[in-house]
Design an enzyme around this catalytic site. Structure first.
Site, PDB file in Angstrom:
ATOM      1  N   GLU A  59      -5.252   4.323 -13.553  1.00 50.51           N
ATOM      2  CA  GLU A  59      -6.158   3.490 -12.749  1.00 50.51           C
ATOM      3  C   GLU A  59      -7.368   3.024 -13.573  1.00 50.51           C
ATOM      4  O   GLU A  59      -8.073   2.117 -13.151  1.00 50.51           O
ATOM      5  CB  GLU A  59      -6.628   4.255 -11.506  1.00 50.51           C
ATOM      6  N   TYR A  81     -11.782   4.936  -7.385  1.00 53.26           N
ATOM      7  CA  TYR A  81     -11.089   6.041  -8.047  1.00 53.26           C
ATOM      8  C   TYR A  81     -10.956   5.744  -9.538  1.00 53.26           C
ATOM      9  O   TYR A  81     -11.214   6.601 -10.391  1.00 53.26           O
ATOM     10  CB  TYR A  81      -9.690   6.242  -7.425  1.00 53.26           C
TER      11      TYR A  81
HETATM   12  P1  GDP Z   1      -1.577   5.994  -6.704  1.00 57.04           P
HETATM   13  O1  GDP Z   1      -0.850   5.025  -7.574  1.00 57.04           O
HETATM   14  O2  GDP Z   1      -2.159   7.130  -7.444  1.00 57.04           O
HETATM   15  O3  GDP Z   1      -2.540   5.353  -5.778  1.00 57.04           O
HETATM   16  O4  GDP Z   1      -0.419   6.684  -5.824  1.00 57.04           O
HETATM   17  P2  GDP Z   1       0.049   6.425  -4.320  1.00 57.04           P
HETATM   18  O5  GDP Z   1       1.330   7.161  -4.181  1.00 57.04           O
HETATM   19  O6  GDP Z   1      -1.023   6.763  -3.331  1.00 57.04           O
HETATM   20  O7  GDP Z   1       0.318   4.853  -4.236  1.00 57.04           O
HETATM   21  C1  GDP Z   1       1.282   4.219  -5.056  1.00 57.04           C
HETATM   22  C2  GDP Z   1       1.517   2.817  -4.552  1.00 57.04           C
HETATM   23  O8  GDP Z   1       2.170   2.888  -3.277  1.00 57.04           O
HETATM   24  C3  GDP Z   1       0.232   2.016  -4.305  1.00 57.04           C
HETATM   25  O9  GDP Z   1       0.418   0.715  -4.809  1.00 57.04           O
HETATM   26  C4  GDP Z   1       0.111   1.958  -2.783  1.00 57.04           C
HETATM   27  O10 GDP Z   1      -0.542   0.798  -2.293  1.00 57.04           O
HETATM   28  C5  GDP Z   1       1.589   1.932  -2.406  1.00 57.04           C
HETATM   29  N1  GDP Z   1       1.854   2.326  -1.016  1.00 57.04           N
HETATM   30  C6  GDP Z   1       2.588   1.633  -0.120  1.00 57.04           C
HETATM   31  N2  GDP Z   1       2.614   2.265   1.058  1.00 57.04           N
HETATM   32  C7  GDP Z   1       1.885   3.399   0.918  1.00 57.04           C
HETATM   33  C8  GDP Z   1       1.561   4.467   1.808  1.00 57.04           C
HETATM   34  O11 GDP Z   1       1.956   4.514   2.965  1.00 57.04           O
HETATM   35  N3  GDP Z   1       0.797   5.476   1.283  1.00 57.04           N
HETATM   36  C9  GDP Z   1       0.355   5.474  -0.021  1.00 57.04           C
HETATM   37  N4  GDP Z   1      -0.374   6.505  -0.472  1.00 57.04           N
HETATM   38  N5  GDP Z   1       0.633   4.456  -0.860  1.00 57.04           N
HETATM   39  C10 GDP Z   1       1.389   3.440  -0.406  1.00 57.04           C
END
Ligand code: GDP
Length: 348
Positions: free
Chosen positions: A133, A155
């Site tokens: 990120e 973040y």
């Molecule tokens: P991050 O990459 O550390 O933010 O890991 P996440 O697993 O939280 O998110 C990964 C990707 O999944 C991001 O682009 C989110 O926008 C997408 N995403 C889509 N739907 C969801 C959801 O319901 N929950 C989360 N956490 N992420 C989602």
């Protein structure tokens, strides 16, 4: 394996990476002190699942990383030769709701720990869990250690402050300090707030008839999904080196959230058929015609990188990093663990 260190401090030992790393180091005979927030519960399901909660080589202590004297006390007391700083606010989505809290926890917390190491354990090797990120929404793919850092989410900013602090302490005070620029890394121990685990838990419950469908946000986001135990092994190896450096840890392959969901459902024999676009996109079970996935627009983020995929050539050369678990296998393992928890009536 013979390490240069026999005593390690892991902040955030109750998190996904902390638990896997503690298990690996303990299996190598290394004494581990793991810290957790004063507010977190005494028991920890991850340490329990890995069977190390009562391991004789593991000591648990509370530590508020926002408290500089407390950081010094723990570092002086443990006298670690390796410090793995994995604690912090780890959820990008939450950082939009509490931006200052994220920066405080991840940025200032790291500074407090670095300063404690400089004063009380200057010969240790410090390993920071940084994040992809810090690249924001990069124009070029794949990203490597030389990609410009232009964090967009709070973040990302918090991790960039941590990453830059570590670079500063390394340059200014000659500390051995390494930054692991971690791309998404998932496992059976992932928190349910992350999309992969949210999906695999729902797939397990849907396949057992406990739930009907799953709501998701941005399905188009493409991420480099690796397997966490392979990443923490690289953290352990970083601390073995004389000098610190930055390393991207990634598989080099990107997959969309849609592809991960498709793989997770496939692992329980459900084939999805996708249709519609944007907020109207849905996925049906091809066999029953029942809807399994729909979009909830409240789950979209104000900023969300379309593609994060890493080039880990440096880690492959210097650390022998060689991630092998691919997307289908990752999804299968996670779904299997969630099925097992549901059968036993356990939460995780
Ligand atoms: P991050 O990459 O550390 O933010 O890991 P996440 O697993 O939280 O998110 C990964 C990707 O999944 C991001 O682009 C989110 O926008 C997408 N995403 C889509 N739907 C969801 C959801 O319901 N929950 C989360 N956490 N992420 C989602």
């Amino acid at each position: 394996m013979n390490r240069r260190y026999t005593r390690a401090l892991i902040t955030g030992v109750g998190g996904q990476d902390g638990a896997w790393l503690a298990a690996q180091l303990l299996s190598e005979g290394i004494q581990v002190t793991g810290t957790h927030r004063p507010s977190s519960p005494a028991g920890n399901w991850r340490l329990d699942e890995l069977g190390i909660a009562a391991h004789a080589g593991l000591k648990l202590r509370t530590l508020d990383l926002g408290d500089p004297p407390a950081c010094r006390l723990v570092v002086a007391d443990v006298a670690p030769q390796a410090i793995f700083h994995l604690a912090g606010q780890s959820r990008v989505a939450d950082s939009f709701r509490d931006p200052l809290g994220s920066v405080q926890a991840n940025g200032v917390g790291t500074l407090n720990l670095l300063e404690a190491m400089r004063r009380d354990a200057p010969d240790a090797h410090f390993v920071l869990a940084s994040s992809a990120e810090i690249f924001g929404s990069p124009e070029k793919a794949p990203q490597d250690e030389n990609t410009p850092t232009v964090a967009t989410s709070p973040y990302g900013l918090s991790k960039l402050l941590a990453h830059a602090s570590m670079n500063s302490w390394r340059a200014s005070f000659g500390l051995a300090a390494s930054s692991a620029i971690l791309f998404n890394h998932e496992s059976e121990l992932r928190d349910v707030a992350f999309v992969t685990r949210k999906i695999t838990r729902a797939v397990a419950r849907i396949s057992m008839g406990l739930e009907q469908e799953l709501s998701l946000g941005n399905l188009d986001a493409r991420r480099d999904f690796g397997y966490a135990p392979e990443y923490v092994a690289a953290l352990a190896d970083m601390a073995d080196r004389d000098t610190g450096a930055d390393y991207v840890l990634a598989t080099g392959h990107a997959a969309s959230v849609r592809e991960f969901a498709t793989a997770a459902f496939a692992s329980v024999g459900i084939t999805l058929e996708w249709s519609g676009v944007g907020e109207d996109e849905i996925a049906l079970d091809t066999l029953t015609g029942k809807r399994k996935i729909r979009i909830d627009s409240s789950l979209f983020r104000p900023v969300d990188a379309p593609l994060l995929v890493g080039d880990s050539a440096k880690a492959r050369t210097h650390l022998g990093f060689n991630p092998r678990v691919e997307l289908e296998e990752l999804a299968r393992r996670m779904v299997e663990a969630d099925l097992e928890r549901e059968r036993r009536g356990k939460t995780g």
